[in-house]
Design a protein around this motif. Structure first.
Motif, PDB file in Angstrom:
ATOM      1  N   ALA A 180      40.382  13.775  27.684  1.00 28.08           N
ATOM      2  CA  ALA A 180      41.553  13.236  26.993  1.00 28.08           C
ATOM      3  C   ALA A 180      42.393  12.361  27.924  1.00 28.08           C
ATOM      4  N   VAL A 181      42.564  12.806  29.159  1.00 27.24           N
ATOM      5  CA  VAL A 181      43.349  12.020  30.111  1.00 27.24           C
ATOM      6  C   VAL A 181      42.673  10.693  30.399  1.00 27.24           C
ATOM      7  N   ARG A 182      41.382  10.720  30.630  1.00 25.27           N
ATOM      8  CA  ARG A 182      40.661   9.482  30.931  1.00 25.27           C
ATOM      9  C   ARG A 182      40.704   8.527  29.737  1.00 25.27           C
ATOM     10  N   ALA A 183      40.588   9.096  28.535  1.00 22.54           N
ATOM     11  CA  ALA A 183      40.663   8.244  27.350  1.00 22.54           C
ATOM     12  C   ALA A 183      42.043   7.618  27.207  1.00 22.54           C
ATOM     13  N   ALA A 184      43.081   8.386  27.518  1.00 19.57           N
ATOM     14  CA  ALA A 184      44.453   7.881  27.402  1.00 19.57           C
ATOM     15  C   ALA A 184      44.699   6.699  28.340  1.00 19.57           C
ATOM     16  N   TYR A 185      44.048   6.708  29.489  1.00 19.57           N
ATOM     17  CA  TYR A 185      44.209   5.605  30.447  1.00 19.57           C
ATOM     18  C   TYR A 185      43.172   4.499  30.239  1.00 19.57           C
ATOM     19  N   GLY A 186      42.289   4.690  29.275  1.00 19.07           N
ATOM     20  CA  GLY A 186      41.286   3.663  28.995  1.00 19.07           C
ATOM     21  C   GLY A 186      40.094   3.690  29.931  1.00 19.07           C
ATOM     22  N   SER A 215      36.370   4.924  30.814  1.00 12.71           N
ATOM     23  CA  SER A 215      35.166   5.418  30.132  1.00 12.71           C
ATOM     24  C   SER A 215      34.480   6.469  30.995  1.00 12.71           C
ATOM     25  N   ASP A 216      33.521   7.145  30.392  1.00 10.00           N
ATOM     26  CA  ASP A 216      32.758   8.162  31.136  1.00 10.00           C
ATOM     27  C   ASP A 216      31.974   7.537  32.286  1.00 10.00           C
ATOM     28  N   ASP A 217      31.597   6.261  32.125  1.00 16.33           N
ATOM     29  CA  ASP A 217      30.791   5.590  33.146  1.00 16.33           C
ATOM     30  C   ASP A 217      31.631   5.006  34.280  1.00 16.33           C
ATOM     31  N   ASP A 218      32.930   4.905  34.086  1.00 16.16           N
ATOM     32  CA  ASP A 218      33.791   4.347  35.130  1.00 16.16           C
ATOM     33  C   ASP A 218      33.911   5.296  36.317  1.00 16.16           C
ATOM     34  N   VAL A 219      33.833   4.746  37.503  1.00 16.96           N
ATOM     35  CA  VAL A 219      34.170   5.488  38.722  1.00 16.96           C
ATOM     36  C   VAL A 219      35.641   5.190  39.009  1.00 16.96           C
ATOM     37  N   VAL A 220      36.489   6.201  38.863  1.00 14.72           N
ATOM     38  CA  VAL A 220      37.937   6.012  38.983  1.00 14.72           C
ATOM     39  C   VAL A 220      38.413   6.516  40.343  1.00 14.72           C
ATOM     40  N   VAL A 221      38.982   5.591  41.111  1.00 19.03           N
ATOM     41  CA  VAL A 221      39.482   5.893  42.460  1.00 19.03           C
ATOM     42  C   VAL A 221      41.006   5.783  42.410  1.00 19.03           C
ATOM     43  N   VAL A 222      41.696   6.893  42.635  1.00 22.19           N
ATOM     44  CA  VAL A 222      43.155   6.932  42.496  1.00 22.19           C
ATOM     45  C   VAL A 222      43.825   7.043  43.859  1.00 22.19           C
ATOM     46  N   HIS A 223      44.811   6.193  44.079  1.00 22.64           N
ATOM     47  CA  HIS A 223      45.683   6.275  45.260  1.00 22.64           C
ATOM     48  C   HIS A 223      47.090   6.546  44.767  1.00 22.64           C
ATOM     49  N   THR A 224      47.773   7.520  45.350  1.00 20.61           N
ATOM     50  CA  THR A 224      49.128   7.852  44.907  1.00 20.61           C
ATOM     51  C   THR A 224      50.127   7.689  46.049  1.00 20.61           C
ATOM     52  N   GLY A 225      51.407   7.580  45.675  1.00 19.35           N
ATOM     53  CA  GLY A 225      52.468   7.589  46.672  1.00 19.35           C
ATOM     54  C   GLY A 225      53.037   6.216  46.970  1.00 19.35           C
ATOM     55  N   ASN A 226      53.648   6.128  48.140  1.00 17.17           N
ATOM     56  CA  ASN A 226      54.378   4.926  48.523  1.00 17.17           C
ATOM     57  C   ASN A 226      53.456   3.719  48.663  1.00 17.17           C
ATOM     58  N   MET A 227      53.970   2.559  48.228  1.00 17.37           N
ATOM     59  CA  MET A 227      53.267   1.290  48.393  1.00 17.37           C
ATOM     60  C   MET A 227      54.016   0.479  49.437  1.00 17.37           C
ATOM     61  N   GLY A 228      53.790   0.810  50.695  1.00 17.05           N
ATOM     62  CA  GLY A 228      54.484   0.160  51.795  1.00 17.05           C
ATOM     63  C   GLY A 228      53.529  -0.561  52.715  1.00 17.05           C
ATOM     64  N   VAL A 229      54.061  -1.020  53.830  1.00 14.43           N
ATOM     65  CA  VAL A 229      53.262  -1.788  54.777  1.00 14.43           C
ATOM     66  C   VAL A 229      52.118  -0.950  55.337  1.00 14.43           C
ATOM     67  N   LYS A 230      52.407   0.284  55.743  1.00 14.34           N
ATOM     68  CA  LYS A 230      51.385   1.060  56.444  1.00 14.34           C
ATOM     69  C   LYS A 230      50.225   1.469  55.550  1.00 14.34           C
ATOM     70  N   GLN A 241      43.247  15.287  38.833  1.00 16.49           N
ATOM     71  CA  GLN A 241      42.079  16.066  38.424  1.00 16.49           C
ATOM     72  C   GLN A 241      41.133  15.276  37.522  1.00 16.49           C
ATOM     73  N   SER A 242      41.605  14.139  37.015  1.00 20.36           N
ATOM     74  CA  SER A 242      40.764  13.328  36.135  1.00 20.36           C
ATOM     75  C   SER A 242      40.095  12.179  36.867  1.00 20.36           C
ATOM     76  N   ALA A 243      40.509  11.936  38.110  1.00 17.48           N
ATOM     77  CA  ALA A 243      39.876  10.898  38.925  1.00 17.48           C
ATOM     78  C   ALA A 243      38.529  11.391  39.443  1.00 17.48           C
ATOM     79  N   ASP A 244      37.684  10.447  39.832  1.00 19.31           N
ATOM     80  CA  ASP A 244      36.427  10.803  40.487  1.00 19.31           C
ATOM     81  C   ASP A 244      36.613  10.908  41.999  1.00 19.31           C
TER      82      ASP A 244
END
Length: 432
Positions: free
Chosen positions: A220-226, A228-243, A304-307
């Motif tokens: 359900a989470v993956r579907a909500a973000y669009g 697919s089952d075949d997509d390899v989803v790589v998630v980065h979280t947190g600050n978007m800074g220089v480092k 938990q929904s990322a690969d």
């Protein structure tokens, strides 16, 4: 470890970041303060208005001063200038203003003072007042990032400015009653680079600030973000800074698009580099997208929904910090991809946990291939994810951290009151 709570214990925290900020060091400062309050300590905190990582004061805040109770902690917020774009000079000026506000606030009669660094300059100003008016009160510097090293590794400080920052950091650390660090490598650097005696350095690891992860309906989470089952989803979280060097992640997404690879890179959060990243994403087709910061439930769901969960660092960043996102990544049970210096702290942490794969930083092709390699063997990916969970539960445990910090406070305040002498071997035992 069992800690006897002193009912007259009145620790006073100083830090620039504090809840409701959800990113960076704020969750750790807030959790430590509230954890000590639950144990009977009378905890106060003098902090800034929430502004990170947006670099904009949150709605409803911004008063000259404001008092509130957060999870048993008496919090005083003081206004300071928040630069929209935190370039080194304006950020330093912002810290000076904040430090003056903290130094001029009412401190009461604390039994221990804890300054969280960063921010370095404001911590130094707080230390100056403490030496003038609270000389006998134990002073702890809790180091989350090494400031001077961070400026050097990100290329933001050279010449006179770098020497001044190093002098301030050296004086602050050497003058403290104790220095708390979040990794053994930090302890080594502080001892070797600044000459702080080992017996005054305590290693207390960070932990995941999230509770037990809820059961997630991954489909359900993956579907909500669009996704697919075949997509390899790589998630980065947190600050978007220089480092973080996230422009290399946009480039990896562009490479995936050009090659027709079904690898999506998803950046979750905000920060000073966000607008530049949006411009880079819009300039040419890429599979990289940006999502705003998420609440705790949505954050747990997306992890938990990322690969694959990504830590990305600018080439040259190796020793300045331990990414706080790693604690949550490990808790999620997903494999970690770390684009970082092979000899740096982040790579060592991923190896120690046996929770993922490292690739060279700044290499979009290596980043893309690393993500594909992690999902190419599902059994191995599952094993790495389980290793991370086990590491979080055994090494990065909140109760252990609270026990160690409370025990350190008890030793220092007892020594200051003349009840016993603080023993070096006790400090090392607390730290390691």
């Amino acid at each position: 470890m069992v800690c006897i709570v002193q009912h007259d214990s009145r620790p006073l925290f100083f830090g620039i970041n504090y809840p409701p900020e959800t990113t960076g060091i704020s969750p750790y400062t807030g959790a430590m303060a509230s954890g000590l309050a639950r144990r009977g300590h009378q905890v106060r905190a003098v902090v800034a208005h929430p502004h990170y990582p947006d670099w904009k004061i949150a709605p409803g805040y911004g008063q000259w001063s404001r008092r509130e109770q957060i999870d048993g902690v008496a919090v005083t917020r003081v206004w300071h200038h928040v630069p929209r774009r935190p370039a080194p000079l304006v950020r330093a000026l912002s810290e000076v203003i904040f430090g003056v506000r903290q130094a001029c606030a009412r401190w009461g009669r604390p039994t221990a003072i804890i300054a969280v660094s960063p921010a370095l300059i404001s911590s130094a100003l707080v230390r100056t007042r403490a030496l003038l008016m609270n000389r006998k009160t134990p002073f702890i510097v809790w180091v989350q990032d090494l400031y001077n090293l961070g400026m050097a590794e990100t290329g933001q400080g050279r010449g006179m400015a770098a020497r001044v920052i190093r002098s301030i950091e050296s004086w602050l650390l050497r003058s403290a009653s104790a220095v708390v660090v979040i990794h053994d490598r930090f302890a080594d650097r502080i001892h070797d680079d600044y000459g702080v005696p080992r017996e005054r350095i305590a290693v207390i690891r960070n932990w995941t600030h999230l509770g037990a992860f809820p059961v997630t309906d991954v489909e359900a989470v993956r579907a909500a973000y669009g996704w697919s089952d075949d997509d390899v989803v790589v998630v980065h979280t947190g600050n978007m800074g220089v480092k973080q060097g996230l422009h290399h992640v946009v480039d990896a997404g562009r490479s995936a698009h050009e090659k027709g690879e079904s690898v999506r890179f998803v950046l979750v959060g905000n920060g000073a580099q966000r607008d530049d990243l949006v411009d880079r994403i819009n300039s040419q087709p890429t599979t990289t997208t940006i999502l705003p910061p998420l609440d705790d439930r949505a954050f747990a769901d997306i992890l938990q929904s990322a690969d694959v969960l990504l830590v990305n660092e600018l080439p040259g960043v190796a020793e300045m910090c331990v990414p706080s996102k790693l604690t949550s990544y490990f808790a999620s049970g997903r494999p970690v991809l770390a684009a970082t210096d092979e000899l740096g702290i982040t790579a060592q942490e991923v190896r120690n946990a046996e929770a993922g794969l490292t690739v060279p930083p700044g290499d979009a092709t290596a980043l893309l291939e690393g993500a594909k390699a992690l999902v190419g063997d599902r059994d191995e990916a599952r094993r790495l994810g389980e290793n991370g969970k086990r590491y979080k539960e055994t090494v990065l445990d909140e109760t252990f951290a609270l026990d160690r910090f409370a025990s350190l406070l008890a030793d220092l305040t007892a020594a200051a009151a003349g009840k016993h002498s603080a023993k070096p071997e006790t400090m090392i035992k607390i730290g390691r």
